[in-house]
Design an enzyme around this catalytic site. Structure first.
Site, PDB file in Angstrom:
ATOM      1  N   HIS A   1       3.253  15.274  19.524  1.00  0.00           N
ATOM      2  CA  HIS A   1       3.533  16.311  20.512  1.00  0.00           C
ATOM      3  C   HIS A   1       4.508  17.390  20.062  1.00  0.00           C
ATOM      4  O   HIS A   1       4.543  18.474  20.638  1.00  0.00           O
ATOM      5  CB  HIS A   1       4.073  15.667  21.786  1.00  0.00           C
ATOM      6  CG  HIS A   1       3.701  16.413  23.026  1.00  0.00           C
ATOM      7  ND1 HIS A   1       3.713  15.849  24.275  1.00  0.00           N
ATOM      8  CD2 HIS A   1       3.306  17.700  23.228  1.00  0.00           C
ATOM      9  CE1 HIS A   1       3.343  16.731  25.179  1.00  0.00           C
ATOM     10  NE2 HIS A   1       3.087  17.862  24.568  1.00  0.00           N
TER      11      HIS A   1
ATOM     12  N   TYR B   1       6.718  16.567  38.459  1.00  0.00           N
ATOM     13  CA  TYR B   1       6.605  17.467  37.313  1.00  0.00           C
ATOM     14  C   TYR B   1       5.136  17.850  37.129  1.00  0.00           C
ATOM     15  O   TYR B   1       4.277  16.986  36.996  1.00  0.00           O
ATOM     16  CB  TYR B   1       7.117  16.749  36.063  1.00  0.00           C
ATOM     17  CG  TYR B   1       7.097  17.536  34.766  1.00  0.00           C
ATOM     18  CD1 TYR B   1       8.283  17.954  34.186  1.00  0.00           C
ATOM     19  CD2 TYR B   1       5.911  17.828  34.102  1.00  0.00           C
ATOM     20  CE1 TYR B   1       8.283  18.645  32.977  1.00  0.00           C
ATOM     21  CE2 TYR B   1       5.889  18.525  32.910  1.00  0.00           C
ATOM     22  CZ  TYR B   1       7.082  18.928  32.352  1.00  0.00           C
ATOM     23  OH  TYR B   1       7.078  19.620  31.158  1.00  0.00           O
TER      24      TYR B   1
ATOM     25  N   THR C   1       5.932  25.432  27.338  1.00  0.00           N
ATOM     26  CA  THR C   1       5.672  24.962  28.698  1.00  0.00           C
ATOM     27  C   THR C   1       6.836  25.272  29.630  1.00  0.00           C
ATOM     28  O   THR C   1       7.950  25.568  29.193  1.00  0.00           O
ATOM     29  CB  THR C   1       5.423  23.443  28.726  1.00  0.00           C
ATOM     30  OG1 THR C   1       6.591  22.773  28.234  1.00  0.00           O
ATOM     31  CG2 THR C   1       4.206  23.075  27.907  1.00  0.00           C
TER      32      THR C   1
END
Length: 794
Positions: free
Chosen positions: A472, A588, A601
């Site tokens: 990630h 979230y 993001t």
């Protein structure tokens, strides 16, 4: 030693008769072809740099400007208003008519070039200003303001046939929100989660922070934003991802899944042949910048493409304090794992990319190889699955020299990692729970048969199913998802298979054997591998995963209710969670900020005062009209928050950066400490579908399960933030959910619902919302949503 001899282009020995020289023609040929590939990439890169540098103009427009200026000069007019003559005065003088004409020509060309560069600069500045305007996102459909109508000129300045990185120089920088706005919106977001006393205490903390320390921290942040391309991204990558010392398996890495109803071939090697070939076709397009820039659907507004640079040839390198992301410019091979052994498989031969049939042939060689793993090799990958500090120390001690370093380099510098699994996964014809096992396998596997540090690992199962596991830190899921969907589409709709299920084409008999990597693992390193495996296995055993497709209705039916699909899903999740827990939680939802340079993001806090009021009204038995009105208010609020996050007005990244500044200044903030410790009990994300790659009308069975991720809680017992799901929207098909939960969570044990049963709550919430909003459409006709018949192979 055979591999070492083959890698040497020439050898020589000194004898009494002189020097005996032996040259390897094959090695020299490979060196030559490698050099040719490298220079081709440099030339293409230079060409693309020129094209991107002058965008939205084109290099050929320079010639047009020169010809236009020369044409006007021959009509005895001076378009330069005397500048050409001024330039001519500063050129070297040498008498003669011919020389004077040449000076005039050179002066005109120089003036034309300067005019052309000025026009390019003006166009780029105009485009940047147009891309900085985001109010159009907040206007209601059909009600366009005059400013937005002028903004529509972006079509004029957006150019034609842009390359992947053409817009990078014109994207705006991410703005820093005002401190008072961030504090105000944070207070609003936590109001439904606190009683009056808690909220009053938080209000005092917020006011104290805003009036004192907050202003100081904000000033430093504004200063960073003046010189940094993006004031968030570098800190986000370092402190959220790279400085984490816990396992990245489950906690950080995510997964992507294959087609749900179709397996194009049951032959493992054949599936690998087509898809691996497709990956390298994608990489070729990426290197040549031939991929179209990603845009906001339905618009010409581009998104930042900076994350695309590290899709291939990228590895996360462990460190004792922090990891680093290492990217190499090129790699002509992949690293392959099978039955405890590692292989290096070259994807090019004689200067060309191997065909799908040749790749299948090579993969089959690996599958048929009877050689056992070296001592300590079988579970070596567990080092990448355990804690980061032990892996960093082991890497430095046991893999920094000799044969271990060479073999580790082959893995880390590979284009990507491939795992050939001996298990069968996927499919749901008889047992839908097989999807859960499939997702769980992709998330962590056996904890040693994936290389979790690579940018991504492609997994091929014995029955022809495949999937991927993505690291990630280097990029977010939509970037890897684009490559994944390209591979799925190319595999089935362009490359295809023959009647026996094998890849099409022929095999070159001169292909070299896949190279088995050698290791010398000492007993001390084996102990470390066992320790990392124990940590990883405990984490994997603690994860509960549930994947399902909600097939009763999809995006199209939700839109016919005149509701935002994303808001509909988020409100359904709020309803499901409230029914489960009897309270609300901090939620979230990931939003992107790629409208800005190097954007990644932002967080949308989906639990709002409006959503809470709606859920309470629905559960309290209020009239349907009242509930519909409250739903509409909650939906509009959610859409507003999503747009705010996309346009740089979110609150969580701003608060995060303020906290980082406070740590650099070594000052404590009770407000920031409490804000950053708030648990995200419900974490959600959405996986976009690249609809241009799939014909979902004529081929509805070619629909992917999407992807998912593990629970994101830093503490397994502190919070339930384990109801994480990924969404994959497809018009009129269905919605896919992937839910992950920690079994050891106190909420998991104390509440009624785990991951599987929470899925049932989500289904019920979706039905109830549709019943509320569109009571006349609840009798779903089978002609609207056709569930494709499951096929094991074609």
């Amino acid at each position: 030693m055979a591999e070492a001899h083959q890698a040497v282009a020439f050898q020589f020995t000194v004898t009494p008769d002189g020097i005996d020289l032996h040259m390897s023609h094959q090695a020299l040929t490979e060196i030559y072809l490698s050099g040719v590939r490298s220079w081709k990439k440099r030339i293409i890169g230079l060409k693309n740099s020129v094209i991107t540098g002058v965008y939205p103009a084109s290099p050929s427009s320079w010639l047009f400007v020169v010809i236009a200026i020369l044409a006007t000069m021959y009509t005895r007019s001076d378009p330069s208003m005397g500048l050409i003559a001024k330039i001519q005065e500063h050129l070297p003088r040498d008498g003669g008519v011919v020389r004077k004409d040449c000076q005039t020509l050179v002066s005109a060309v120089l003036f034309s070039t300067m005019l052309w560069l000025l026009l390019i600069f003006t166009m780029r500045m105009c485009l940047k200003q147009l891309l900085s305007y985001h109010r159009w996102m907040f206007e209601k459909h059909g009600k366009m303001s005059n400013t937005t109508k002028v903004w529509a000129l972006v079509r004029i300045f957006s150019g034609r046939k842009p390359l992947l990185y053409s817009y990078q120089g014109s994207l705006p920088n991410l703005p820093v929100p005002a401190i008072k706005d961030t504090v105000k919106r944070h207070l609003e977001s936590v109001r439904p989660l606190m009683d009056d006393a808690e909220y009053e205490r938080m209000t005092k903390l917020s006011a104290e922070f805003e009036s004192s320390l907050g202003k100081r921290l904000h000033w430093y942040l504004k200063l960073k934003a003046l010189w940094a391309t993006n004031y968030v991204s570098d800190w986000w990558e370092e402190y959220v991802y790279l400085r984490g010392r816990s396992p990245i398996m489950v906690n950080s890495n995510y997964y992507g899944m294959d087609f749900m109803y179709v397996t194009p071939t049951p032959i493992q090697a054949a599936r690998a042949g087509n898809s691996l070939h497709a990956y390298f076709l994608y990489r070729r397009k990426l290197n040549k910048e031939e991929l179209k820039p990603t845009r906001i659907p339905g618009t010409l507004i581009p998104l930042c493409s900076a994350q695309c640079e590290r899709v291939f040839n990228t590895t996360r390198i462990p460190g004792e304090e922090t990891d680093t992301v290492q990217h190499w410019q090129d790699s002509d091979y992949i690293a392959v794992y099978h039955s405890g052994r590692y292989f290096r498989l070259r994807m090019y031969h004689a200067g060309r990319l191997l065909s799908p049939r040749e790749i299948e042939f090579q993969i089959q060689k690996i599958l048929d190889d009877p050689s056992p793993p070296s001592k300590g090799e079988a579970k070596l990958g567990a080092l990448t699955a355990g804690d980061r500090i032990p892996w960093a120390k082991a890497r430095m001690k046991y893999f920094s020299s000799g044969v271990n370093k060479r073999s580790l380099d082959y893995i880390e510098k590979a284009a990507f990692f491939v795992s050939l699994d001996d298990d069968e996964q996927g499919g749901m014809a008889d047992d839908p729970t097989r999807l859960d096992s499939y997702a769980k396998s992709l998330l962590h596997g056996k904890c040693f048969d994936r290389w979790f540090d690579k940018s991504f690992t492609v997994v091929y199962f014995k029955n022809g199913k495949m999937g991927l596991n993505g690291e990630h830190s280097w990029a977010d899921a939509p970037v890897l998802s684009h490559a994944w969907q390209y591979v799925l589409s190319t595999d089935c709709f362009q490359l295809g298979y023959n009647a026996e299920g094998h890849c099409k084409g022929e095999v070159d008999a001169s292909l070299p054997q896949p190279q088995k990597l050698n290791w010398e693992i000492p007993p001390e390193c084996e102990e470390q591998i066992s320790g990392s495996l124990a940590v990883a296995q405990a984490l994997a055993d603690d994860v509960d995963v549930h994947v399902f497709a909600f097939e009763e209705f999809g995006k199209g039916k939700i839109k016919r209710c005149r509701v935002s699909p994303d808001a509909f899903i988020q409100l359904a999740l709020q309803l499901a969670y409230y029914r489960d827990q009897g309270r609300f939680c901090l939620t979230y939802e990931a939003s992107m900020t790629r409208l800005f340079k190097e954007g990644r993001t932002e967080t949308v806090r989906s639990c709002t005062n409006e959503s809470s009021a709606f859920v309470r009204a629905l559960e309290g038995g209020e009239a349907a009209d009242v509930c519909r009105r409250l739903f509409q208010e909650a939906s509009e609020k959610h859409q507003h928050l999503y747009r705010m996050a996309m346009t740089g007005a979110g609150i969580d990244r701003h608060l995060f950066c303020l906290y980082v500044v406070s740590k650099y200044l070594r000052v404590e903030s009770p407000f920031l400490k409490e804000v950053l410790s708030e648990p995200w009990r419900l974490s959600t994300s959405q996986t976009p579908l690249q609809v241009e790659m799939f014909d979902i009308v004529n081929y509805p069975e070619y629909v992917s399960c999407g992807g998912g991720f593990g629970p994101v809680s830093a503490s397994l017992t502190k919070s339930f933030n384990c109801l994480n799901f990924g969404l994959n929207w497809k018009p009129e098909i269905n919605v896919h959910f992937a839910i992950g939960a920690f079994i050891s969570s106190s909420h998991f044990n104390s509440c009624i619902y785990g991951a599987n049963k929470f899925g049932a709550q989500i289904r019920k919430a979706l039905r109830d919302l549709l019943q509320l909003l569109c009571p006349n459409q609840t009798e779903l006709r089978k002609t609207e949503v056709k569930r494709p018949e499951f096929k094991k192979d074609l």
